[in-house]
Design an enzyme around this catalytic site. Structure first.
Site, PDB file in Angstrom:
ATOM      1  N   VAL A  61      12.827  -3.916 -57.740  1.00  0.00           N
ATOM      2  CA  VAL A  61      12.687  -4.260 -59.163  1.00  0.00           C
ATOM      3  C   VAL A  61      12.427  -3.042 -60.050  1.00  0.00           C
ATOM      4  O   VAL A  61      12.589  -3.125 -61.271  1.00  0.00           O
ATOM      5  CB  VAL A  61      11.577  -5.310 -59.405  1.00  0.00           C
ATOM      6  N   TYR A 164      -3.770  -0.358 -60.983  1.00  0.00           N
ATOM      7  CA  TYR A 164      -3.406  -1.775 -60.798  1.00  0.00           C
ATOM      8  C   TYR A 164      -3.874  -2.591 -62.010  1.00  0.00           C
ATOM      9  O   TYR A 164      -3.110  -3.403 -62.559  1.00  0.00           O
ATOM     10  CB  TYR A 164      -4.046  -2.296 -59.513  1.00  0.00           C
TER      11      TYR A 164
HETATM   12  N1  LIG Z   1      -2.884 -11.397 -52.966  1.00  0.00           N
HETATM   13  C1  LIG Z   1      -3.728 -11.328 -53.998  1.00  0.00           C
HETATM   14  O1  LIG Z   1      -4.957 -11.376 -53.807  1.00  0.00           O
HETATM   15  C2  LIG Z   1      -3.198 -11.197 -55.400  1.00  0.00           C
HETATM   16  C3  LIG Z   1      -4.095 -11.378 -56.451  1.00  0.00           C
HETATM   17  C4  LIG Z   1      -3.641 -11.269 -57.769  1.00  0.00           C
HETATM   18  C5  LIG Z   1      -2.317 -10.976 -58.027  1.00  0.00           C
HETATM   19  N2  LIG Z   1      -1.451 -10.795 -56.993  1.00  0.00           N
HETATM   20  C6  LIG Z   1      -0.063 -10.485 -57.339  1.00  0.00           C
HETATM   21  O2  LIG Z   1       0.798 -11.446 -56.759  1.00  0.00           O
HETATM   22  C7  LIG Z   1       2.061 -10.842 -56.468  1.00  0.00           C
HETATM   23  C8  LIG Z   1       2.422 -11.102 -55.017  1.00  0.00           C
HETATM   24  O3  LIG Z   1       1.435 -10.516 -54.203  1.00  0.00           O
HETATM   25  P1  LIG Z   1       1.203 -10.888 -52.667  1.00  0.00           P
HETATM   26  O4  LIG Z   1      -0.253 -10.944 -52.451  1.00  0.00           O
HETATM   27  O5  LIG Z   1       2.081 -12.005 -52.270  1.00  0.00           O
HETATM   28  O6  LIG Z   1       1.709  -9.513 -51.996  1.00  0.00           O
HETATM   29  P2  LIG Z   1       2.637  -9.223 -50.735  1.00  0.00           P
HETATM   30  O7  LIG Z   1       2.457  -7.783 -50.470  1.00  0.00           O
HETATM   31  O8  LIG Z   1       2.368 -10.214 -49.661  1.00  0.00           O
HETATM   32  O9  LIG Z   1       4.102  -9.506 -51.313  1.00  0.00           O
HETATM   33  C9  LIG Z   1       4.670  -8.685 -52.307  1.00  0.00           C
HETATM   34  C10 LIG Z   1       6.159  -8.681 -52.112  1.00  0.00           C
HETATM   35  O10 LIG Z   1       6.725  -7.852 -53.139  1.00  0.00           O
HETATM   36  C11 LIG Z   1       7.707  -7.023 -52.513  1.00  0.00           C
HETATM   37  N3  LIG Z   1       7.885  -5.789 -53.276  1.00  0.00           N
HETATM   38  C12 LIG Z   1       7.054  -4.709 -53.326  1.00  0.00           C
HETATM   39  N4  LIG Z   1       7.588  -3.741 -54.086  1.00  0.00           N
HETATM   40  C13 LIG Z   1       8.780  -4.201 -54.511  1.00  0.00           C
HETATM   41  C14 LIG Z   1       9.821  -3.663 -55.315  1.00  0.00           C
HETATM   42  N5  LIG Z   1       9.739  -2.417 -55.817  1.00  0.00           N
HETATM   43  N6  LIG Z   1      10.909  -4.430 -55.564  1.00  0.00           N
HETATM   44  C15 LIG Z   1      11.005  -5.686 -55.044  1.00  0.00           C
HETATM   45  N7  LIG Z   1      10.081  -6.235 -54.255  1.00  0.00           N
HETATM   46  C16 LIG Z   1       8.974  -5.504 -53.994  1.00  0.00           C
HETATM   47  C17 LIG Z   1       7.186  -6.762 -51.112  1.00  0.00           C
HETATM   48  O11 LIG Z   1       8.219  -6.336 -50.227  1.00  0.00           O
HETATM   49  C18 LIG Z   1       6.598  -8.126 -50.759  1.00  0.00           C
HETATM   50  O12 LIG Z   1       7.547  -8.965 -50.149  1.00  0.00           O
HETATM   51  C19 LIG Z   1       1.921  -9.357 -56.802  1.00  0.00           C
HETATM   52  O13 LIG Z   1       2.447  -9.112 -58.093  1.00  0.00           O
HETATM   53  C20 LIG Z   1       0.410  -9.154 -56.795  1.00  0.00           C
HETATM   54  O14 LIG Z   1       0.017  -8.068 -57.590  1.00  0.00           O
HETATM   55  C21 LIG Z   1      -1.850 -10.898 -55.685  1.00  0.00           C
END
Ligand SMILES: NC(=O)c1ccc[n+]([C@@H]2O[C@H](COP(=O)([O-])OP(=O)(O)OC[C@H]3O[C@@H](n4cnc5c(N)ncnc54)[C@H](O)[C@@H]3O)[C@@H](O)[C@H]2O)c1
Length: 257
Positions: A61, A164
């Site tokens: 992305v 972040y």
């Molecule tokens: N897990 C948490 O506690 C939490 C809390 C708040 C927000 N979030 C947000 O939720 C979203 C998903 O997080 P998650 O916990 O499922 O993380 P995760 O690491 O399990 O999944 C993230 C996914 O994004 C993909 N990704 C990373 N960089 C990328 C890029 N440049 N282009 C395309 N894909 C890319 C990864 O390959 C992965 O499949 C994120 O935006 C994260 O910041 C997560």
């Protein structure tokens, strides 16, 4: 089914929250385009989805031209886009000095230019690139649409690292500005601000840091990806047809504001 025949794009759908959202959307009748920088994980997600017609796309992305090409491929496959979830994101980057945070409790002074910039390239530029291309298709079809952007409690209350938190606050600004601009075209834009959710991203947080967070959470648990997927279904369904420019924070009560 609440999303019958809707075409949905979920970025970062190869893992964690994105995978759960793709599953929930498919269970509600949507056809899902799952994109991820790791194409094989996007394929795995698609293989497990209920229903027919879902597709995986490998896409980073943070690459503008790459996102344009991916949405062209999605358009060629599905003919339109009704729903976009900007979920792809990272919480660490090369050169961000994270090891120093563990040792010194400080990140700002240890962070390189590249470490900070890379975070914004993925978490903010990525939302911009994907939203721009999806909205072009939504406007062309004149059927409205719904966008959900993954921010975080770090974007609300700065629980998280400097790069972040900055990126997730920026996502909230982008969400509101897009909602204002696109509302007259029937396109709704909202954000989700999850608390600590049990995914591979959160698994990298040391247990010593997770324990006090759970202790301070009124519901006394971390969230599951399905908790966020349920909120995403609400935000893209007709049930939220008068909701735009808002954030919803499934966080167990850890942050209240
Ligand atoms: N897990 C948490 O506690 C939490 C809390 C708040 C927000 N979030 C947000 O939720 C979203 C998903 O997080 P998650 O916990 O499922 O993380 P995760 O690491 O399990 O999944 C993230 C996914 O994004 C993909 N990704 C990373 N960089 C990328 C890029 N440049 N282009 C395309 N894909 C890319 C990864 O390959 C992965 O499949 C994120 O935006 C994260 O910041 C997560």
């Amino acid at each position: 089914m609440r999303l019958e025949d809707r075409i949905a794009v979920v970025t970062g759908g190869g893992s964690g929250i994105g995978r759960a959202i793709a599953q929930a959307f498919a269970a509600e009748g949507a056809k899902v385009a799952v994109t991820d920088v790791k194409g094989d994980t996007a394929e795995e997600t698609v293989a497990a989805l209920p229903g027919e017609g879902h597709r995986a796309f490998e896409n980073d992305v943070s690459s503008g031209p790459g996102v344009v090409a991916t949405f062209e491929a999605i358009d060629a496959q599905f003919g339109r886009v009704d729903i976009l979830v900007n979920n792809a994101g990272v919480d660490k980057t090369p050169g961000d000095g994270f090891d120093q945070l563990m040792k010194t409790g400080m990140l700002l002074v240890h962070m390189s230019d590249e470490g900070f910039t890379r975070m914004l390239e993925i978490n903010v530029n990525g939302v911009f690139f994907c939203s721009r291309e999806a909205v072009k298709l939504m406007l062309r079809e004149k059927r409205g649409g719904a966008i959900v952007n993954l921010s975080s409690i770090a974007g609300l209350s700065a629980q998280g690292t400097v790069h972040y938190a900055a990126s997730k606050s920026a996502v909230l600004g982008l969400t509101r500005a897009c909602a204002r601009e696109l509302g007259p075209h029937g396109i709704r834009v909202n954000a989700l601000c999850p608390g600590v959710i049990d995914t591979p991203m959160a698994a990298a947080i040391p247990e010593a840091a997770i324990k006090p967070l759970v202790g301070a959470t009124p519901l006394r648990r971390v969230g599951q990806p399905e908790d966020i997927a349920a909120a995403a279904v609400y935000l893209v369904s007709e049930e939220s047809s008068f909701v735009t420019g808002q954030w919803l924070s499934p966080n167990g009560g850890l942050v209240m504001c």
